[in-house]
Design a protein around this motif. Structure first.
Motif, PDB file in Angstrom:
ATOM      1  N   LEU A 388       0.821  -1.217   0.000  1.00 41.18           N
ATOM      2  CA  LEU A 388       0.000   0.000   0.000  1.00 41.18           C
ATOM      3  C   LEU A 388       0.852   1.262   0.000  1.00 41.18           C
ATOM      4  O   LEU A 388       0.379   2.332  -0.356  1.00 41.18           O
ATOM      5  N   TYR A 389       2.127   1.140   0.401  1.00 44.49           N
ATOM      6  CA  TYR A 389       2.987   2.313   0.563  1.00 44.49           C
ATOM      7  C   TYR A 389       4.137   2.305  -0.439  1.00 44.49           C
ATOM      8  O   TYR A 389       4.646   1.249  -0.815  1.00 44.49           O
ATOM      9  N   CYS A 390       4.556   3.502  -0.833  1.00 39.58           N
ATOM     10  CA  CYS A 390       5.745   3.672  -1.670  1.00 39.58           C
ATOM     11  C   CYS A 390       6.905   4.006  -0.736  1.00 39.58           C
ATOM     12  O   CYS A 390       7.100   5.168  -0.345  1.00 39.58           O
ATOM     13  N   LEU A 391       7.657   2.986  -0.367  1.00 34.04           N
ATOM     14  CA  LEU A 391       8.673   3.141   0.669  1.00 34.04           C
ATOM     15  C   LEU A 391       9.917   3.872   0.181  1.00 34.04           C
ATOM     16  O   LEU A 391      10.755   4.267   0.990  1.00 34.04           O
ATOM     17  N   GLU A 392      10.052   4.054  -1.126  1.00 33.66           N
ATOM     18  CA  GLU A 392      11.221   4.753  -1.655  1.00 33.66           C
ATOM     19  C   GLU A 392      10.934   6.234  -1.915  1.00 33.66           C
ATOM     20  O   GLU A 392      11.637   6.898  -2.676  1.00 33.66           O
ATOM     21  N   GLN A 417      -2.949   4.234  -6.587  1.00 37.11           N
ATOM     22  CA  GLN A 417      -3.437   3.151  -7.442  1.00 37.11           C
ATOM     23  C   GLN A 417      -3.664   1.879  -6.641  1.00 37.11           C
ATOM     24  O   GLN A 417      -4.628   1.143  -6.883  1.00 37.11           O
ATOM     25  N   ALA A 418      -2.806   1.604  -5.668  1.00 36.46           N
ATOM     26  CA  ALA A 418      -3.011   0.434  -4.820  1.00 36.46           C
ATOM     27  C   ALA A 418      -4.271   0.606  -3.972  1.00 36.46           C
ATOM     28  O   ALA A 418      -5.014  -0.353  -3.734  1.00 36.46           O
ATOM     29  N   MET A 419      -4.529   1.841  -3.522  1.00 36.37           N
ATOM     30  CA  MET A 419      -5.733   2.125  -2.737  1.00 36.37           C
ATOM     31  C   MET A 419      -6.988   1.846  -3.569  1.00 36.37           C
ATOM     32  O   MET A 419      -7.926   1.182  -3.111  1.00 36.37           O
ATOM     33  N   GLU A 420      -7.019   2.335  -4.796  1.00 43.35           N
ATOM     34  CA  GLU A 420      -8.177   2.109  -5.656  1.00 43.35           C
ATOM     35  C   GLU A 420      -8.370   0.633  -5.988  1.00 43.35           C
ATOM     36  O   GLU A 420      -9.491   0.120  -6.024  1.00 43.35           O
ATOM     37  N   ALA A 421      -7.260  -0.053  -6.258  1.00 48.66           N
ATOM     38  CA  ALA A 421      -7.349  -1.463  -6.626  1.00 48.66           C
ATOM     39  C   ALA A 421      -7.972  -2.291  -5.508  1.00 48.66           C
ATOM     40  O   ALA A 421      -8.567  -3.342  -5.770  1.00 48.66           O
ATOM     41  N   ARG A 422      -7.866  -1.803  -4.269  1.00 49.04           N
ATOM     42  CA  ARG A 422      -8.451  -2.510  -3.125  1.00 49.04           C
ATOM     43  C   ARG A 422      -9.800  -1.919  -2.732  1.00 49.04           C
ATOM     44  O   ARG A 422     -10.267  -2.104  -1.621  1.00 49.04           O
ATOM     45  N   ALA A 423     -10.438  -1.232  -3.650  1.00 45.63           N
ATOM     46  CA  ALA A 423     -11.773  -0.653  -3.436  1.00 45.63           C
ATOM     47  C   ALA A 423     -11.801   0.247  -2.206  1.00 45.63           C
ATOM     48  O   ALA A 423     -12.811   0.320  -1.505  1.00 45.63           O
ATOM     49  N   PHE A 424     -10.676   0.917  -1.936  1.00 43.11           N
ATOM     50  CA  PHE A 424     -10.552   1.885  -0.848  1.00 43.11           C
ATOM     51  C   PHE A 424     -10.741   1.259   0.537  1.00 43.11           C
ATOM     52  O   PHE A 424     -11.002   1.969   1.511  1.00 43.11           O
ATOM     53  N   GLU A 425     -10.594  -0.046   0.635  1.00 45.00           N
ATOM     54  CA  GLU A 425     -10.765  -0.706   1.938  1.00 45.00           C
ATOM     55  C   GLU A 425      -9.827  -0.145   3.012  1.00 45.00           C
ATOM     56  O   GLU A 425     -10.258   0.050   4.164  1.00 45.00           O
ATOM     57  N   PRO A 426      -8.550   0.148   2.717  1.00 47.99           N
ATOM     58  CA  PRO A 426      -7.689   0.721   3.759  1.00 47.99           C
ATOM     59  C   PRO A 426      -8.201   2.066   4.279  1.00 47.99           C
ATOM     60  O   PRO A 426      -8.092   2.353   5.477  1.00 47.99           O
ATOM     61  N   TRP A 427      -8.742   2.903   3.405  1.00 47.41           N
ATOM     62  CA  TRP A 427      -9.278   4.205   3.811  1.00 47.41           C
ATOM     63  C   TRP A 427     -10.525   4.017   4.681  1.00 47.41           C
ATOM     64  O   TRP A 427     -10.688   4.689   5.703  1.00 47.41           O
ATOM     65  N   ILE A 428     -11.377   3.098   4.291  1.00 41.72           N
ATOM     66  CA  ILE A 428     -12.587   2.818   5.061  1.00 41.72           C
ATOM     67  C   ILE A 428     -12.219   2.319   6.457  1.00 41.72           C
ATOM     68  O   ILE A 428     -12.764   2.785   7.465  1.00 41.72           O
ATOM     69  N   ALA A 429     -11.286   1.369   6.526  1.00 40.73           N
ATOM     70  CA  ALA A 429     -10.881   0.817   7.819  1.00 40.73           C
ATOM     71  C   ALA A 429     -10.240   1.873   8.708  1.00 40.73           C
ATOM     72  O   ALA A 429     -10.472   1.917   9.919  1.00 40.73           O
ATOM     73  N   LEU A 430      -9.447   2.763   8.090  1.00 50.50           N
ATOM     74  CA  LEU A 430      -8.791   3.818   8.855  1.00 50.50           C
ATOM     75  C   LEU A 430      -9.823   4.785   9.435  1.00 50.50           C
ATOM     76  O   LEU A 430      -9.734   5.187  10.603  1.00 50.50           O
ATOM     77  N   LEU A 431     -10.800   5.174   8.632  1.00 51.11           N
ATOM     78  CA  LEU A 431     -11.835   6.089   9.123  1.00 51.11           C
ATOM     79  C   LEU A 431     -12.648   5.441  10.240  1.00 51.11           C
ATOM     80  O   LEU A 431     -12.978   6.095  11.236  1.00 51.11           O
ATOM     81  N   ARG A 432     -12.971   4.172  10.101  1.00 48.71           N
ATOM     82  CA  ARG A 432     -13.750   3.501  11.140  1.00 48.71           C
ATOM     83  C   ARG A 432     -12.980   3.449  12.457  1.00 48.71           C
ATOM     84  O   ARG A 432     -13.555   3.644  13.526  1.00 48.71           O
TER      85      ARG A 432
END
Length: 687
Positions: A388-392, A417-432
């Motif tokens: 999910l992260y660009c570590l460089e 792009q990784a966020m979108e490919a996962r249907a924004f699940e990381p953003w949803i989980a973070l907000l919750r």
């Protein structure tokens, strides 16, 4: 087909930007190509559907699958309602009217199944009834670790927060605002920045009020340790220190909590407390388990090598959370892993109790949490969510007037792009996670919903570029989760704010964040109280800026010059000149608004920061039209020392400065009482 709100790869990296001086700056093609190369490629595969499609309530819910032949579709709503049909090649799919929520569309096409998450969102974020009714509210905004008390263990804790809630509510306050409470690094206590956390999903265990933990109270071993002279001496030293001694505090708290853990382990498996702990683990899922694993592994690695600072310096076998070595550690050291899970449970329990106390006190908003813009490069979240992260790369800010060298925050950016490919699940989980047990969420650097300044590894902050994010999709999900949690949203929109996001934030119901220092409208005036926007929160200053006394005396400029933050002396001279003019303009505005009595006229060269002048500024802010007003205890106590100096790491003891008075002293001070009483009266009078 690309998902709704998707940005083409060529659009992700802005070719230019407008700097703080209003001048266009061109980004080199080399920088753009390098940053684009750090992102995951768009994996369209052969799917005729995007991974996610987002609609606002009331909009036509229409999709255009990329079909060469007919396909059967099925739609299941979040509530379990089902629809089905057949879609011909080239046909537009008109969905039934769906309620707000997360729904699932599946397509049977060419003997394969494809799915798309359909998200329907309300037009605006949640707003409390008191604000919709036109009330003007105020509250206290604290850095929790700065609180002093006769009971804490050298750092402000959830016990102190309970006291802060009651004292604020009794004086008419509607909320207590907090710094980010995100999980940090128990094995590396000096990594203390709340804005560079190990994970934003979990809590900082140092905020646990150990004395209030039942198993600490009931443990004979813990109470024996507590009464030891050495323990009490260490406690008094930590409690009396001018700056938070994170190493001493962590040592004390983990020692006491380990004794309490042994007591907890003796409980019968059928007791409510054990059942609640197990339910917490189940609900936390892989994210919580990874947090416990990370903290236990980090502690072991630090014990073996004090120079080990995070998972990137661990042995290769431990750098991957799904490796056989990590699984073996989880089995062999299960007790240690569960200890860290238990600490998260304790922290969550105590924080939830603070939220319930706000409700008992009838606070219109209650607790207001703060969401950091990112996570540390080598913490639990990047260890678990590496793709999910660009570590460089790291995020920061381009050069501006107050930071001529630019800023590099050292935080790896989320790959859009990784966020979108996962249907924004990381953003949803973070907000919750962030909207749990609170009535408001402040999003630090809210422009990150639109763009972030990415800096390639090895480059200076000036050598970066703005990378765009799918702002419409992120805002839609923000509104949906805000309404579901009944949690209003405040966006920290300071600095260079692109026009593209100003209207979007306002229309989405996100409250602006207005800092006094930036509300100067001309060389001679600040914004009049009646001109401050309603959909906003007014504050005097922030954790990244000087206190009122420090600003008035230009302490920040002197300190910045001493620390090498202003290498250009001409710029520094101009900043001193601007500050002098700003003080005069503010004084004149205070006089015109009636906040400052005529006898307190501005003197050439700068009037001293007196209690009367500080009170006048608070009076002025309390009279603004902004719906919310946040007051920092540092201003009540007339403190000068900043809590953080941006652009420094080791040159200044950031995130360690405590308040100059204990909670008892502060709330028994007649001057503080008079200030808060006047603020409360002024806010009630604002219409």
């Amino acid at each position: 087909m690309k998902p709704n709100n998707h940005l083409e790869r060529a659009e992700l990296i802005a070719p230019d930007y407008i700097d703080a001086h209003g001048r266009p700056q061109r980004i080199s093609m080399q920088t753009r190509e390098r940053l684009l190369g750090l992102m995951s490629p768009w994996t369209d595969s052969a799917s005729p559907l995007p991974p996610v499609a987002i609609f606002r309530q009331g909009e036509p819910q229409i999709l255009s699958p990329v079909l060469l032949t007919a396909a059967d579709w099925r739609l299941t709503s979040e509530a379990g309602e089902r629809w089905s049909g057949r879609c011909a090649a080239g046909e537009t799919l008109i969905l039934p009217e769906l309620p707000d929520g997360y729904h699932q569309l599946t397509l049977e096409y060419e003997a394969q199944g494809y799915s798309c998450c359909i998200i329907v969102a309300p037009p605006r974020c949640y707003e409390p009834a008191a604000l919709l009714a036109g009330e003007s509210l105020w509250g206290s905004c604290i850095q929790l670790y700065t609180l002093r008390s006769a009971t804490n263990w050298g750092i402000g804790d959830f016990g102190d927060l309970r006291r802060m809630i009651v004292e604020t509510a009794q004086r008419g306050g509607a909320f207590v605002g907090l710094n980010p409470l995100h999980a940090l690094f128990p094995a590396e206590p000096e990594s203390a920045s709340p804005y560079s956390p190990s994970s934003r999903r979990w809590l900082n265990i140092l905020y646990i009020d150990v004395s209030a933990v039942p198993d600490f109270q009931q443990s004979e071993a813990a109470q024996t340790w507590w009464r030891l002279e050495a323990t009490q001496q260490a406690l008094q030293a930590a409690r009396g220190a001018e700056w938070v001694d994170y190493r001493a505090v962590t040592s004390l708290k983990l020692a006491g909590l380990r004794l309490a853990w042994r007591q907890f382990q003796q409980r019968d498996a059928e007791t409510p407390e054990v059942a609640a702990f197990e339910a917490f683990i189940d609900a936390g899922g892989d994210s919580l388990l990874s947090q416990g694993l990370f903290d236990a592994l980090h502690a072991e690695q630090r014990a073996q090598n004090a120079a080990c600072h995070g998972w990137q310096s661990w042995p290769e076998a431990l750098q991957h959370p799904d490796s056989a070595a990590v699984l073996a550690f989880r089995i062999e050291r299960s007790d240690e892993v569960r200890f860290y899970l238990w600490l998260q449970w304790l922290a969550a329990q105590q924080f939830a109790a603070c939220w319930r106390l706000c409700q008992q006190q009838d606070m219109a908003i209650g607790l207001y949490r703060d969401l950091a813009v990112g996570v540390a490069r080598d913490g639990a979240e990047t260890w678990r969510e590496r793709e999910l992260y660009c570590l460089e790369a790291s995020v920061g800010a381009p050069p501006d007037i107050l930071g001529p060298l630019g800023q590099d925050w050292g935080l790896p950016p989320v790959d859009p792009q990784a966020m979108e490919a996962r249907a924004f699940e990381p953003w949803i989980a973070l907000l919750r996670a962030s909207m749990h047990d609170c009535g408001a969420l402040r999003i630090d650097h809210v422009m990150a919903l639109l763009r972030l300044w990415w800096i390639p590894q090895g480059e200076s902050a000036a050598g970066g570029a703005y990378v765009h994010y799918p702002v419409d999709a992120l805002l839609a999900i923000l509104a949906l989760e805000s309404q579901r949690h009944r949690c209003m949203v405040i966006g920290e929109d300071l600095g260079t704010v692109p026009e593209a996001i100003v209207d979007k934030l306002r229309d989405a119901g996100v409250y602006s964040y207005k800092v006094l220092y930036f509300e100067q409208t001309s060389k001679r005036a600040f914004c009049q109280p009646t001109q401050w926007p309603r959909q906003a929160m007014a504050v005097a200053t922030t954790h990244d800026m000087p206190t009122l006394r420090g600003w008035w005396r230009s302490d920040d400029l002197r300190l910045g010059s001493k620390l090498g933050l202003y290498p250009d002396k001409a710029i520094l001279t101009g900043l001193y000149r601007d500050r002098l003019m700003a003080k005069k303009a503010l004084s004149q505005t205070l006089l015109r608004s009636g906040a400052l009595p005529p006898r307190q006229r501005y003197q050439r060269g700068g009037a001293r920061m007196t209690r009367a002048l500080s009170m006048a500024i608070m009076r002025y802010l309390a009279g603004t039209q902004s719906a919310l007003l946040g007051l920092q205890p540092e201003e009540w106590l007339d403190m000068a020392t900043p809590v953080n100096v941006p652009g420094t790491i080791d040159a200044w003891p950031n995130w360690r400065r405590k308040l100059s008075a204990t909670l008892d002293e502060m709330f028994s001070d007649p001057k503080v009482e008079a200030l808060l009483a006047e603020v409360n009266r002024s806010r009630k009078a604002v219409k």
